[in-house]
Design a protein around this motif. Structure first.
Motif, PDB file in Angstrom:
ATOM      1  N   CYS A 116      11.578   8.952  -9.577  1.00 55.70           N
ATOM      2  CA  CYS A 116      11.864  10.333  -9.313  1.00 55.70           C
ATOM      3  C   CYS A 116      12.412  10.479  -8.082  1.00 55.70           C
ATOM      4  N   GLN A 117      12.993  11.620  -8.026  1.00 57.50           N
ATOM      5  CA  GLN A 117      13.432  12.108  -6.655  1.00 57.50           C
ATOM      6  C   GLN A 117      12.647  13.338  -6.199  1.00 57.50           C
ATOM      7  N   LEU A 118      11.830  13.972  -6.984  1.00 60.53           N
ATOM      8  CA  LEU A 118      11.186  15.140  -6.507  1.00 60.53           C
ATOM      9  C   LEU A 118       9.898  15.413  -7.477  1.00 60.53           C
ATOM     10  N   VAL A 119       8.815  15.764  -6.963  1.00 60.07           N
ATOM     11  CA  VAL A 119       7.478  16.029  -7.525  1.00 60.07           C
ATOM     12  C   VAL A 119       7.269  17.279  -7.368  1.00 60.07           C
ATOM     13  N   GLN A 120       7.212  18.036  -8.430  1.00 57.27           N
ATOM     14  CA  GLN A 120       6.793  19.666  -8.330  1.00 57.27           C
ATOM     15  C   GLN A 120       5.560  19.755  -9.195  1.00 57.27           C
ATOM     16  N   LEU A 121       4.820  20.930  -8.769  1.00 49.73           N
ATOM     17  CA  LEU A 121       3.675  21.491  -9.520  1.00 49.73           C
ATOM     18  C   LEU A 121       3.819  22.670  -9.576  1.00 49.73           C
ATOM     19  N   THR A 122       2.983  23.675 -10.402  1.00 52.14           N
ATOM     20  CA  THR A 122       2.707  25.090 -10.153  1.00 52.14           C
ATOM     21  C   THR A 122       1.126  25.361 -10.196  1.00 52.14           C
ATOM     22  N   SER A 123       1.041  26.322  -9.395  1.00 51.65           N
ATOM     23  CA  SER A 123      -0.587  26.635  -9.452  1.00 51.65           C
ATOM     24  C   SER A 123      -0.610  28.257  -9.623  1.00 51.65           C
ATOM     25  N   ASP A 124      -1.579  28.811 -10.444  1.00 50.66           N
ATOM     26  CA  ASP A 124      -1.804  30.071 -10.687  1.00 50.66           C
ATOM     27  C   ASP A 124      -1.923  30.914  -9.513  1.00 50.66           C
ATOM     28  N   ALA A 125      -1.177  31.957  -9.477  1.00 53.25           N
ATOM     29  CA  ALA A 125      -1.435  32.819  -8.113  1.00 53.25           C
ATOM     30  C   ALA A 125      -2.572  33.073  -7.531  1.00 53.25           C
ATOM     31  N   SER A 126      -3.701  33.067  -8.438  1.00 54.06           N
ATOM     32  CA  SER A 126      -5.137  33.552  -7.893  1.00 54.06           C
ATOM     33  C   SER A 126      -5.913  32.171  -7.321  1.00 54.06           C
ATOM     34  N   ARG A 127      -5.362  31.056  -7.530  1.00 51.19           N
ATOM     35  CA  ARG A 127      -5.905  29.891  -7.080  1.00 51.19           C
ATOM     36  C   ARG A 127      -5.472  29.629  -5.492  1.00 51.19           C
ATOM     37  N   THR A 128      -6.046  30.381  -4.590  1.00 46.45           N
ATOM     38  CA  THR A 128      -5.385  30.080  -3.287  1.00 46.45           C
ATOM     39  C   THR A 128      -6.327  28.978  -2.536  1.00 46.45           C
ATOM     40  N   ASP A 129      -7.185  28.366  -2.980  1.00 44.42           N
ATOM     41  CA  ASP A 129      -7.876  27.285  -2.538  1.00 44.42           C
ATOM     42  C   ASP A 129      -6.887  26.157  -2.782  1.00 44.42           C
ATOM     43  N   ALA A 130      -6.448  26.148  -3.890  1.00 42.86           N
ATOM     44  CA  ALA A 130      -5.552  24.884  -4.627  1.00 42.86           C
ATOM     45  C   ALA A 130      -4.226  24.938  -3.871  1.00 42.86           C
ATOM     46  N   HIS A 131      -3.733  26.363  -3.308  1.00 45.25           N
ATOM     47  CA  HIS A 131      -2.355  26.296  -2.613  1.00 45.25           C
ATOM     48  C   HIS A 131      -2.605  25.585  -1.469  1.00 45.25           C
ATOM     49  N   ARG A 132      -3.655  25.963  -0.656  1.00 45.13           N
ATOM     50  CA  ARG A 132      -4.017  25.407   0.750  1.00 45.13           C
ATOM     51  C   ARG A 132      -4.183  23.715   0.391  1.00 45.13           C
ATOM     52  N   PHE A 133      -4.776  23.300  -0.621  1.00 42.15           N
ATOM     53  CA  PHE A 133      -4.840  21.968  -0.855  1.00 42.15           C
ATOM     54  C   PHE A 133      -3.609  21.302  -1.053  1.00 42.15           C
ATOM     55  N   TYR A 134      -2.574  21.842  -1.630  1.00 41.68           N
ATOM     56  CA  TYR A 134      -1.384  21.222  -2.165  1.00 41.68           C
ATOM     57  C   TYR A 134      -0.636  21.294  -0.805  1.00 41.68           C
ATOM     58  N   GLU A 135      -0.488  22.261  -0.222  1.00 42.31           N
ATOM     59  CA  GLU A 135       0.230  22.518   1.172  1.00 42.31           C
ATOM     60  C   GLU A 135      -0.285  21.212   2.148  1.00 42.31           C
ATOM     61  N   LEU A 137      -1.048  18.405   1.327  1.00 42.54           N
ATOM     62  CA  LEU A 137      -0.718  17.146   0.943  1.00 42.54           C
ATOM     63  C   LEU A 137       0.961  17.232   0.967  1.00 42.54           C
ATOM     64  N   GLY A 138       1.624  18.241   1.636  1.00 45.97           N
ATOM     65  CA  GLY A 138       3.022  18.200   1.842  1.00 45.97           C
ATOM     66  C   GLY A 138       3.840  19.126   0.948  1.00 45.97           C
ATOM     67  N   PHE A 139       3.186  19.649  -0.086  1.00 43.94           N
ATOM     68  CA  PHE A 139       4.071  20.532  -0.924  1.00 43.94           C
ATOM     69  C   PHE A 139       4.401  21.753  -0.287  1.00 43.94           C
ATOM     70  N   THR A 140       5.410  22.572  -0.679  1.00 41.43           N
ATOM     71  CA  THR A 140       5.846  23.619  -0.085  1.00 41.43           C
ATOM     72  C   THR A 140       5.901  24.520  -1.345  1.00 41.43           C
ATOM     73  N   ALA A 141       5.568  26.007  -0.953  1.00 46.29           N
ATOM     74  CA  ALA A 141       5.605  27.174  -1.758  1.00 46.29           C
ATOM     75  C   ALA A 141       7.007  27.536  -1.889  1.00 46.29           C
ATOM     76  N   SER A 142       7.928  26.727  -2.809  1.00 52.48           N
ATOM     77  CA  SER A 142       9.490  27.073  -2.548  1.00 52.48           C
ATOM     78  C   SER A 142      10.146  27.885  -3.580  1.00 52.48           C
ATOM     79  N   HIS A 143       9.430  28.285  -4.753  1.00 53.85           N
ATOM     80  CA  HIS A 143       9.910  29.044  -5.876  1.00 53.85           C
ATOM     81  C   HIS A 143       9.134  30.118  -6.303  1.00 53.85           C
ATOM     82  N   VAL A 144       9.515  30.934  -6.970  1.00 56.79           N
ATOM     83  CA  VAL A 144       8.621  31.998  -7.874  1.00 56.79           C
ATOM     84  C   VAL A 144       8.790  31.336  -9.298  1.00 56.79           C
ATOM     85  N   GLY A 145       7.480  31.360  -9.966  1.00 61.07           N
ATOM     86  CA  GLY A 145       7.667  31.086 -11.301  1.00 61.07           C
ATOM     87  C   GLY A 145       7.237  31.972 -12.211  1.00 61.07           C
TER      88      GLY A 145
END
Length: 150
Positions: A116-135, A137-145
């Protein structure tokens, strides 16, 4: 954390997986541990698909985490293969232990090993703790789902 095993999910793991999926306000609205038959059927479909990895993290014989990794070949990005991480759940007793990081790192390593050249994931908008966790780890919030229930 040497006592941790990450392995493919088995039918005997379904109850523990569903319990973790249902163990938060969002999951409690959409999961039903009372009837495991649709989950067992889904596990059979996932297990038969070579582009799916549903794994559990096991410590001391107990399922303490899970995630699903989907491999998607594609044409975009010069024919890149990507992976999608879904349904990451950690047992309440294990939250904050580093297990979530280990599971995500496993998924990234597995993705890399599968080309794979890319790993992506989605997280419910209400899961702000999860968003900080993924960030962290190097993930960026790059898209709107967007989703469309069928």
């Amino acid at each position: 954390m040497a006592d941790l095993e990450i392995r493919p999910a088995l039918a005997d793991d379904v109850l523990a997986i569903v319990a973790m999926l249902a163990d938060d306000p969002l999951g409690a609205q959409r999961e039903s541990p009372d009837d495991l038959s649709p989950y067992v059927a889904a596990l059979e479909r996932l297990s038969a698909d070579p582009n799916q990895r549903l794994v559990v993290a096991v410590r001391d014989g107990r399922v303490v985490g899970t995630l699903q990794l989907t491999i998607i070949p594609g044409l975009s990005r010069r024919g890149a293969t990507r992976s999608i991480i879904e349904a990451v759940r950690i047992h309440a007793d294990e939250r904050g232990s580093g297990l979530g990081t280990q599971l995500i790192e496993w998924a990234i390593d597995e993705s890399r090993g599968l080309g794979c050249q890319l790993v992506q994931l989605t997280s419910d908008a209400s899961r702000t703790d999860a968003h900080r966790f993924y960030e962290r780890l190097g993930f960026t919030a790059s898209h709107v789902g967007f989703k469309l229930p069928l």
